[in-house]
Design a protein around this motif. Structure first.
Motif, PDB file in Angstrom:
ATOM      1  N   ASP A   1       2.994  70.495  -8.647  1.00 44.20           N
ATOM      2  CA  ASP A   1       3.374  70.063  -9.875  1.00 44.20           C
ATOM      3  C   ASP A   1       4.135  70.627 -10.185  1.00 44.20           C
ATOM      4  OD1 ASP A   1       1.378  67.638  -9.094  1.00 44.20           O
ATOM      5  OD2 ASP A   1       0.384  67.914 -10.982  1.00 44.20           O
ATOM      6  N   PHE A   2       3.691  71.804 -10.561  1.00 42.49           N
ATOM      7  CA  PHE A   2       5.266  72.747 -11.575  1.00 42.49           C
ATOM      8  C   PHE A   2       6.574  72.983 -10.681  1.00 42.49           C
ATOM      9  CE2 PHE A   2       7.175  77.263 -11.898  1.00 42.49           C
ATOM     10  CZ  PHE A   2       7.818  76.754 -12.798  1.00 42.49           C
ATOM     11  N   ILE A   3       6.013  73.227  -9.250  1.00 38.29           N
ATOM     12  CA  ILE A   3       7.409  73.048  -8.342  1.00 38.29           C
ATOM     13  C   ILE A   3       7.947  72.132  -7.867  1.00 38.29           C
ATOM     14  CG2 ILE A   3       7.325  73.802  -5.325  1.00 38.29           C
ATOM     15  CD1 ILE A   3       5.271  75.762  -5.412  1.00 38.29           C
ATOM     16  N   GLN A   4       7.237  70.881  -7.632  1.00 35.37           N
ATOM     17  CA  GLN A   4       8.264  69.535  -7.825  1.00 35.37           C
ATOM     18  C   GLN A   4       8.444  69.165  -9.001  1.00 35.37           C
ATOM     19  OE1 GLN A   4       4.681  67.753  -5.301  1.00 35.37           O
ATOM     20  NE2 GLN A   4       6.839  67.799  -3.448  1.00 35.37           N
TER      21      GLN A   4
ATOM     22  N   LYS B   1      11.800  79.247  -8.617  1.00 31.59           N
ATOM     23  CA  LYS B   1      10.614  78.925  -9.716  1.00 31.59           C
ATOM     24  C   LYS B   1       9.590  79.953  -9.441  1.00 31.59           C
ATOM     25  CE  LYS B   1      10.363  73.984 -10.626  1.00 31.59           C
ATOM     26  NZ  LYS B   1      10.568  72.952 -10.813  1.00 31.59           N
ATOM     27  N   LYS B   2       9.098  80.490 -10.340  1.00 31.79           N
ATOM     28  CA  LYS B   2       8.313  81.629 -10.165  1.00 31.79           C
ATOM     29  C   LYS B   2       6.713  81.575 -10.652  1.00 31.79           C
ATOM     30  CE  LYS B   2      10.840  85.339 -11.080  1.00 31.79           C
ATOM     31  NZ  LYS B   2      11.221  86.686 -12.418  1.00 31.79           N
ATOM     32  N   ILE B   3       5.629  82.021  -9.758  1.00 28.37           N
ATOM     33  CA  ILE B   3       4.629  81.825  -9.686  1.00 28.37           C
ATOM     34  C   ILE B   3       3.852  82.985  -9.922  1.00 28.37           C
ATOM     35  CG2 ILE B   3       3.351  80.427  -8.944  1.00 28.37           C
ATOM     36  CD1 ILE B   3       4.949  78.465  -7.792  1.00 28.37           C
ATOM     37  N   VAL B   4       3.605  83.482 -10.458  1.00 28.48           N
ATOM     38  CA  VAL B   4       2.243  84.596 -10.640  1.00 28.48           C
ATOM     39  C   VAL B   4       0.770  83.871 -11.087  1.00 28.48           C
ATOM     40  CG1 VAL B   4       1.361  86.816 -11.536  1.00 28.48           C
ATOM     41  CG2 VAL B   4       4.037  86.142 -11.812  1.00 28.48           C
TER      42      VAL B   4
END
Length: 305
Positions: free
Chosen positions: A298-301, A196-199
């Motif tokens: 939320d995005f991660i989980q 999961k890529k978060i910028v």
RNA sequence: GGUACCAUAGCUCAGUUGGUAGAGCAACGGACUGAAAAUCCGUGUGUCCCUGGUUCGAUUCCGGGUGGUACCA
């Protein structure tokens, strides 16, 4: 995919310098009850603390950080070595957690961790020296001419003004006898975990204000002493770094200090811009403001905002 | 208050003998597989202070205004 690790997730938190990666990644790692691996090509060096905005001891007490301060500025290191070390650490961490957080702003290192890097020999110091001598004697034109002879393919693709790329290709040929264009497969390795890529990003003005503030803070914390302590080693690659090189130039050119500090700010801004250019090409990344912690979680989980 | 000079890109300035303009820095866009906070490539982004006048045409010349700087009071 290898055995039974598909429920494991690598959480990448990246973004331009000074955007707020460290603080957010610590909070995320705490919530996920896991540890952090750094993908910051300058925080690797134990001698560089203030100028690289390394996580403080307090921050390290909150969450264990891997691959920070594990090198000396005298050490050689590269993305392939990073890939191997990071994967080993991840493997251990995944024994006890479904998540691992990787944070840092070095795009090449992040990409290497996400999909590998072609198998090429580590550069032989002797050959690297030879290529450097060639560059000094014959210049860019000479290098290009040599590359054209041994690897016309890469010669036609490579940025003709970028001596580092051309030197590397020559180095590869000289150490393997094979053209770099043949060895560079650009193959993506499959990883046995989800990514999961978060910028993280902020409005440009906000980011620049943060950069300027942080540079002033670094000076107050003693960046000048830290940098000048290694003045004699300033030729080392690890010290060819924003915040250090400008201070060496300051000392050599007798500029007023504010000139050097302004140059550090300018070069940091440019670095941030280059990072953003790199991240923009990610087609699998989600972009967030560093203040949107809940959205990130939320995005991660759950997979979305 | 008077006199002189100045007002052009985000900043510092150049320039147009009247045909809507260009340098440096900053900024912006991009590339990028073993040195990557590195390395490299590309791009002027502009009511030429406002307002009248002269002129086919004014950022340029003339008048007035406004703002700034210097000197004199």
């Amino acid at each position: 995919m290898s055995s039974g690790m598909t429920n494991k997730t690598l959480v990448i938190i990246t973004g331009p310098t000074a955007v707020g990666k460290t603080a957010l990644s610590i909070r995320i790692a705490l919530e996920l009850a896991t540890e952090i691996i750094s993908a910051d090509a300058r925080q690797f060096y134990k001698e560089l603390q203030i100028g690289t905005a390394s996580p403080t001891l307090e921050e390290q007490k909150l969450v264990r950080h891997h691959l920070i301060n594990h090198l000396s500025i005298y050490d050689y290191y590269n993305a392939a070595m990073f890939e191997q070390q990071a994967l080993e650490i991840m493997n251990d961490l995944f024994q006890h957690s479904d998540y691992v957080v990787v944070t840092g702003g070095s795009g090449l290192y992040i990409d290497t961790l996400c999909h590998g890097i072609d198998e090429l020999p580590d550069p032989d110091p002797g050959i690297r020296r030879q290529v450097k001598d060639l560059y000094e004697r014959e210049g860019l034109t000479g290098l290009r001419h040599r590359l054209k002879q041994v690897d016309p393919q890469y010669h036609s693709e490579v940025d003709p003004a970028n001596h580092k790329r051309i030197m590397r290709a020559l180095e590869v040929f000289m150490s393997t006898g094979m053209p770099a264009s043949y060895l560079r497969k650009n193959q993506r390795k499959e990883r046995p975990f989800n990514i999961k890529k978060i910028v993280l990003n902020r409005p440009r003005q906000e980011l620049f204000a943060s950069i300027n503030q942080r540079v002033d803070q670094m000076i107050r914390l003693g960046l000048i002493e830290e940098a000048l302590g290694f003045f004699k080693e300033r030729h080392l690659n690890a010290l060819n770094t924003v915040g250090y090189k400008e201070l060496y130039a300051w000392l050599a050119n007798h500029w007023p200090l504010h000139v050097a500090v302004d140059k550090i700010k300018t070069n940091t801004r440019r670095y941030a811009k280059r990072q953003l250019t790199w991240f923009r090409r990610y087609d699998d990344a989600r972009w967030y403001h560093p203040g949107d912690e809940q959205a990130v979680m939320d995005f991660i989980q759950y997979g979305n905002e």
